[in-house]
Design an enzyme around this catalytic site. Structure first.
Site, mmCIF file in Angstrom:
data_model
loop_
_atom_site.group_PDB
_atom_site.id
_atom_site.type_symbol
_atom_site.label_atom_id
_atom_site.label_comp_id
_atom_site.label_asym_id
_atom_site.label_seq_id
_atom_site.Cartn_x
_atom_site.Cartn_y
_atom_site.Cartn_z
ATOM 1 N N CYS A 15 0.823 -1.227 0.000
ATOM 2 C CA CYS A 15 0.000 0.000 0.000
ATOM 3 C C CYS A 15 0.854 1.273 0.000
ATOM 4 C CB CYS A 15 -0.887 -0.025 1.236
ATOM 5 S SG CYS A 15 -1.757 1.515 1.510
HETATM 6 N N1 MHO Z 1 -6.747 -2.411 2.042
HETATM 7 C C1 MHO Z 1 -6.498 -1.003 2.188
HETATM 8 C C2 MHO Z 1 -5.364 -0.590 1.305
HETATM 9 C C3 MHO Z 1 -5.280 0.823 0.953
HETATM 10 S S1 MHO Z 1 -3.949 1.048 -0.020
HETATM 11 C C4 MHO Z 1 -3.962 2.556 -0.720
HETATM 12 C C5 MHO Z 1 -7.770 -0.251 1.872
HETATM 13 O O1 MHO Z 1 -8.429 -0.617 0.902
HETATM 14 O O2 MHO Z 1 -8.096 0.652 2.609
HETATM 15 O O3 MHO Z 1 -3.910 0.090 -1.069
#
Ligand code: MHO
Length: 186
Positions: A15
């Site tokens: 992320c």
């Molecule tokens: N699983 C997280 C990741 C965010 S990141 C920008 C979400 O969907 O909030 O990939």
């Protein structure tokens, strides 16, 4: 005298809210942009990338001053803030867009990346093999504006508080000497 040399690194370690927050704090890092790298769909949206089918990885494009922080040092930080042994996955995030990847901009970067990985393998830092891709840079599309400085703007958001805050704390302790403000300027 102020240095004018500037180099670019493009790294994917899960992320990009997290990787942006980390690299932003390093002395010698001039700019960090979250975005999408290494895919085959031009100008993808976050929603498209989230499907895991565009070929892109969530990545950060780092502009840095190699006289103040080397590419090798950036990679050492990179490998200390993510798990490079989980294919298409980073912690709770699963999908091709969360793969570990280094998009190299020069043959020198390619060589340094391979050396750093070989050293980490020799040291057996992780029980499993490192699966980080080292591939020549092809493309990077900056993410939508609302992803920029996401952690700093939303520290209380659930994912930020649960996943990013502890990583950032660990990073700050481990790399205290490399943080902005900790190093005397040139
Ligand atoms: N699983 C997280 C990741 C965010 S990141 C920008 C979400 O969907 O909030 O990939």
């Amino acid at each position: 005298m102020q240095s004018r040399r500037v180099e670019t690194a493009t790294l994917a370690g899960g992320c990009f809210w997290c990787t942006e927050a980390v690299f932003d704090e390093l002395e010698g890092v001039l700019e960090v942009l979250p975005g999408y790298a290494g895919g085959h769909v031009p100008s993808p949206t976050y929603e498209q990338v989230c499907t895991g089918t565009t070929g892109h990885a969530e990545a950060v494009q780092i502009t840095f001053d190699p006289d103040r922080i080397s590419y090798r040092e950036l990679l050492e930080v990179f490998f200390s803030v993510h798990d490079p042994t989980t294919p298409n996955r980073q912690g709770p995030d699963v999908g091709h867009q969360y793969r570990s990847a280094i998009f190299t901009h020069t043959p020198e970067q390619d060589q340094v990346a391979r050396e750093v990985i070989a050293e980490l393998e020799r040291q057996r830092v992780w029980p499993d093999p490192i699966v980080t891709e080292v591939v020549p840079f092809t493309n990077f599309y900056p993410a939508e504006e609302y992803h920029r400085d996401y952690y700093r703007r939303h520290p209380d958001q659930a994912y930020c508080a649960a996943v990013i805050a502890p990583k950032l704390e660990k990073f700050r302790k481990r790399h205290a000497a490399r943080l902005k403000g900790a190093v005397a300027g040139p």
